[in-house]
Scaffold this motif. Structure first.
Motif, PDB file in Angstrom:
ATOM      1  N   PRO A 165       0.836  -1.216   0.000  1.00 23.91           N
ATOM      2  CA  PRO A 165       0.000   0.000   0.000  1.00 23.91           C
ATOM      3  C   PRO A 165       0.865   1.258   0.000  1.00 23.91           C
ATOM      4  O   PRO A 165       1.845   1.352   0.732  1.00 23.91           O
ATOM      5  CB  PRO A 165      -0.783  -0.118   1.319  1.00 23.91           C
ATOM      6  CG  PRO A 165      -0.770  -1.578   1.640  1.00 23.91           C
ATOM      7  CD  PRO A 165       0.542  -2.097   1.147  1.00 23.91           C
ATOM      8  N   GLY A 166       0.521   2.206  -0.841  1.00 23.65           N
ATOM      9  CA  GLY A 166       1.264   3.453  -0.914  1.00 23.65           C
ATOM     10  C   GLY A 166       2.476   3.409  -1.826  1.00 23.65           C
ATOM     11  O   GLY A 166       3.264   4.357  -1.860  1.00 23.65           O
ATOM     12  N   LYS A 167       2.603   2.327  -2.589  1.00 30.58           N
ATOM     13  CA  LYS A 167       3.767   2.189  -3.471  1.00 30.58           C
ATOM     14  C   LYS A 167       3.810   3.301  -4.520  1.00 30.58           C
ATOM     15  O   LYS A 167       4.859   3.898  -4.760  1.00 30.58           O
ATOM     16  CB  LYS A 167       3.751   0.820  -4.154  1.00 30.58           C
ATOM     17  CG  LYS A 167       4.875   0.627  -5.173  1.00 30.58           C
ATOM     18  CD  LYS A 167       4.833  -0.753  -5.801  1.00 30.58           C
ATOM     19  CE  LYS A 167       5.906  -0.884  -6.874  1.00 30.58           C
ATOM     20  NZ  LYS A 167       5.932  -2.260  -7.464  1.00 30.58           N
ATOM     21  N   ARG A 168       2.687   3.583  -5.135  1.00 23.41           N
ATOM     22  CA  ARG A 168       2.656   4.618  -6.177  1.00 23.41           C
ATOM     23  C   ARG A 168       3.032   5.977  -5.603  1.00 23.41           C
ATOM     24  O   ARG A 168       3.745   6.759  -6.244  1.00 23.41           O
ATOM     25  CB  ARG A 168       1.277   4.673  -6.822  1.00 23.41           C
ATOM     26  CG  ARG A 168       0.947   3.461  -7.681  1.00 23.41           C
ATOM     27  CD  ARG A 168      -0.381   3.639  -8.401  1.00 23.41           C
ATOM     28  NE  ARG A 168      -0.686   2.511  -9.272  1.00 23.41           N
ATOM     29  CZ  ARG A 168      -1.780   2.401 -10.015  1.00 23.41           C
ATOM     30  NH1 ARG A 168      -2.686   3.386  -9.978  1.00 23.41           N
ATOM     31  NH2 ARG A 168      -1.975   1.345 -10.769  1.00 23.41           N
ATOM     32  N   LEU A 169       2.561   6.254  -4.395  1.00 19.82           N
ATOM     33  CA  LEU A 169       2.898   7.523  -3.754  1.00 19.82           C
ATOM     34  C   LEU A 169       4.393   7.589  -3.459  1.00 19.82           C
ATOM     35  O   LEU A 169       5.019   8.637  -3.660  1.00 19.82           O
ATOM     36  CB  LEU A 169       2.108   7.676  -2.459  1.00 19.82           C
ATOM     37  CG  LEU A 169       2.402   8.937  -1.634  1.00 19.82           C
ATOM     38  CD1 LEU A 169       2.077  10.188  -2.453  1.00 19.82           C
ATOM     39  CD2 LEU A 169       1.613   8.927  -0.330  1.00 19.82           C
ATOM     40  N   ALA A 170       4.968   6.473  -3.011  1.00 19.58           N
ATOM     41  CA  ALA A 170       6.400   6.435  -2.719  1.00 19.58           C
ATOM     42  C   ALA A 170       7.224   6.675  -3.984  1.00 19.58           C
ATOM     43  O   ALA A 170       8.223   7.405  -3.969  1.00 19.58           O
ATOM     44  CB  ALA A 170       6.774   5.091  -2.093  1.00 19.58           C
TER      45      ALA A 170
END
Length: 232
Positions: A57-62
Motif C-alpha cells: 500500500p502506498g507504493k505509487r505515492l512512494a
C-alpha cells in the motif's frame, strides 16, 4: 578571459603552495560528499529494489515522491534539516546544527531521492524473461539479491554518480545548516559564494577549478568501477 586565467593560476598556486586553509576546505568537501553519497547509496539502492519488485500500500505515492524529490530545491532541504536540528527541534539534543554532520544530513536529503529513483528505474529495466529464468533456478534470497544487483549494476553506478554530482554542487543547504564556519563547516561551494560576495572573483574561480578537478577525479573513478563491473 584574463579573469579565467588569473583564477586558474591562483588555483595552481594554492595547490602547489599547500595552502592549509584550502587543503582543509578541500578535504572537508571530499569527506562530507563521499560520506553522504555512501549513506544515500546503502539506503537508496535497497529502497529502489523494493519499489521495483514489491507490492505494498502506498507504493505509487512512494514512487511519485522519489521522482519529485529529484527536483527538491536544496534550500528547502536545508530549511527542514535546520528546523529538525534547531535547539527546540526534534533532534535539537544532538547539537549537530552548524557542524559537518548537519551538512552530511542535508546532502543525504538532496541526493537520496535521486539514487532511489534511478535505482528503481535500473531494476525495472531488468528483462521480464530474465527474472523468470532467475526464479526458475530457485536461488536463495542472497543469491537473488546478487543476481539482480549484477543485472542492474550499470544503472546503479549511474545513480551513484548522479547523487555524487548533486552533493558536490550543493551550496544552499550546506550554507544554511553549516553556517560556513571557518575551520569547521566551510566547504568549497560555500567558500566560493563567500568570496564572490567579497568581490574576490579570482579566489572564487580558483576554488571552482579545484572543485571541478575533484568532481572529474571522482567521476573517473566511478566510471572505471562501472566499466569493470559491466565487463565481469
Amino acid at each position: 578571459m584574463n579573469l579565467i586565467w588569473t583564477g586558474l593560476s591562483e588555483a595552481m598556486q594554492m595547490i602547489l603552495s599547500m595552502d592549509p586553509e584550502v587543503l582543509e576546505i578541500t578535504w572537508l568537501t571530499i569527506q562530507v560528499c563521499l560520506i553522504s553519497t555512501f549513506i544515500s547509496t546503502i539506503i537508496g539502492v535497497p529502497i529502489g529494489m523494493i519499489l521495483a519488485f514489491k507490492s505494498f500500500p502506498g507504493k505509487r505515492l512512494a514512487i511519485l515522491l522519489s521522482h519529485a524529490g529529484m527536483g527538491l530545491p536544496p534550500v528547502v532541504a536545508g530549511l527542514w534539516v535546520t528546523m529538525f536540528l534547531w535547539r527546540a527541534g526534534p533532534l535539537g539534543d544532538w547539537q549537530w546544527l552548524f557542524t559537518a554532520n548537519a551538512i552530511v544530513i542535508a546532502q543525504i536529503v538532496v541526493s537520496l531521492p535521486i539514487i532511489i529513483s534511478l535505482s528503481y528505474s535500473a531494476f525495472k529495466k531488468i528483462d521480464g524473461g530474465m527474472r523468470l529464468q532467475l526464479k526458475a533456478l530457485a536461488p536463495t534470497k542472497t543469491q537473488s539479491l546478487v543476481l539482480y544487483l549484477k543485472q542492474a549494476q550499470f544503472g546503479i553506478w549511474a545513480a551513484i554518480m548522479a547523487g555524487l554530482g548533486r552533493v558536490l554542487a550543493e551550496v544552499g543547504a550546506a550554507m544554511m545548516v553549516g553556517g560556513n564556519l571557518q575551520g569547521q563547516t566551510r566547504i568549497l561551494t560555500t567558500a566560493m559564494v563567500m568570496e564572490v560576495s567579497r568581490g574576490n572573483f579570482e579566489i572564487a574561480l580558483a576554488l571552482s577549478f579545484i572543485l571541478m578537478t575533484i568532481a572529474l577525479i571522482l567521476t573517473f573513478i566511478l566510471l572505471k568501477l562501472q566499466q569493470k563491473d559491466v565487463t565481469v
